[in-house]
Design a protein around this motif. Structure first.
Motif, PDB file in Angstrom:
ATOM      1  N   ARG A  63       0.839  -1.214   0.000  1.00  0.00           N
ATOM      2  CA  ARG A  63       0.000   0.000   0.000  1.00  0.00           C
ATOM      3  C   ARG A  63       0.863   1.250   0.000  1.00  0.00           C
ATOM      4  O   ARG A  63       0.572   2.221  -0.703  1.00  0.00           O
ATOM      5  CB  ARG A  63      -0.941  -0.007   1.200  1.00  0.00           C
ATOM      6  N   ILE A  64       1.929   1.224   0.774  1.00  0.00           N
ATOM      7  CA  ILE A  64       2.832   2.385   0.823  1.00  0.00           C
ATOM      8  C   ILE A  64       3.497   2.596  -0.531  1.00  0.00           C
ATOM      9  O   ILE A  64       3.602   3.730  -1.006  1.00  0.00           O
ATOM     10  CB  ILE A  64       3.882   2.206   1.948  1.00  0.00           C
ATOM     11  N   GLU A  65       3.919   1.521  -1.179  1.00  0.00           N
ATOM     12  CA  GLU A  65       4.529   1.643  -2.507  1.00  0.00           C
ATOM     13  C   GLU A  65       3.537   2.238  -3.508  1.00  0.00           C
ATOM     14  O   GLU A  65       3.890   3.110  -4.304  1.00  0.00           O
ATOM     15  CB  GLU A  65       5.027   0.280  -2.997  1.00  0.00           C
ATOM     16  N   ARG A  66       2.279   1.744  -3.478  1.00  0.00           N
ATOM     17  CA  ARG A  66       1.259   2.290  -4.377  1.00  0.00           C
ATOM     18  C   ARG A  66       1.000   3.765  -4.074  1.00  0.00           C
ATOM     19  O   ARG A  66       0.853   4.579  -4.976  1.00  0.00           O
ATOM     20  CB  ARG A  66      -0.037   1.486  -4.273  1.00  0.00           C
ATOM     21  N   TYR A  67       0.944   4.080  -2.801  1.00  0.00           N
ATOM     22  CA  TYR A  67       0.717   5.468  -2.391  1.00  0.00           C
ATOM     23  C   TYR A  67       1.867   6.357  -2.862  1.00  0.00           C
ATOM     24  O   TYR A  67       1.641   7.458  -3.365  1.00  0.00           O
ATOM     25  CB  TYR A  67       0.557   5.538  -0.870  1.00  0.00           C
ATOM     26  N   MET A  68       3.095   5.888  -2.707  1.00  0.00           N
ATOM     27  CA  MET A  68       4.256   6.674  -3.144  1.00  0.00           C
ATOM     28  C   MET A  68       4.245   6.844  -4.663  1.00  0.00           C
ATOM     29  O   MET A  68       4.587   7.916  -5.179  1.00  0.00           O
ATOM     30  CB  MET A  68       5.550   6.000  -2.689  1.00  0.00           C
ATOM     31  N   ALA A  69       3.842   5.798  -5.392  1.00  0.00           N
ATOM     32  CA  ALA A  69       3.748   5.911  -6.852  1.00  0.00           C
ATOM     33  C   ALA A  69       2.678   6.930  -7.226  1.00  0.00           C
ATOM     34  O   ALA A  69       2.880   7.745  -8.138  1.00  0.00           O
ATOM     35  CB  ALA A  69       3.432   4.552  -7.465  1.00  0.00           C
TER      36      ALA A  69
END
Length: 180
Positions: A63-69
């Protein structure tokens, strides 16, 4: 005694940090707690709570990776919008300067035309100028009378019928009061 304790604490933190800085050691790897999922679960696969926690941590990381993207995409969109706004602002400033220059040119042309008109009235005979001014709107005629030479203006007003002369004089006085 109270003041020495913070100094000792500061020294305790600053000395190792300065030593690491002097040795040019990459401190990010010292403080990073990065481990592969297999390493986290090594020897703990038989503990259900550990497996659930590892899955939850993996889900959070995704989720954090998607949010950062998504944040990176938004940053790009904002940068593009900002560039567009800056360009539009430059265009509007150029238009404003162009319209200001056009207005100044128009005003200059109007002043030139008025100066020519005044010169014509200065050259006319007072009786002829009075006959023409009597047929003009009172505010326009008063404006002309205020701009012609004072001697010429006096002769023109003298040649106008008394009622019209009083009206023109009142208009001239009202204009003088408005401009103050």
């Amino acid at each position: 005694m109270r003041r020495r304790l913070p100094r000792y604490l500061a020294a305790a933190f600053l000395l190792p940090a300065s030593a690491l800085a002097m040795l040019d050691i990459d401190t990010s790897r010292l403080f990073a707690a990065v481990a592969a999922e297999e390493d986290l679960l090594k020897g703990c696969t038989d503990v259900p709570e550990a497996v659930v926690l590892a899955e939850e941590l993996r889900d959070r990381a995704l989720r954090i990776e998607r949010y950062m993207a998504a944040l990176e995409v938004r940053k790009t969109e904002i940068a593009e919008a900002e560039a567009t706004l800056r360009q539009r602002l430059a265009e509007l400033k150029a238009q404003k300067d162009g319209s200001r220059n056009q207005r100044e040119a128009d005003t200059s042309a109007v002043r030139t035309d008025i100066d020519r008109l005044i010169a014509v009235y200065d050259q006319m005979k007072p009786a002829e100028a009075a006959a023409i001014l009597s047929n003009l709107p009172a505010d326009f005629a008063a404006e002309i009378l205020m701009r012609v030479q004072p001697q010429t203006g006096a002769k023109i007003i003298a040649a106008v019928e008394p009622r019209q002369a009083a009206l023109l004089t009142a208009q001239m006085g009202a204009r003088s009061v408005r401009t103050r």
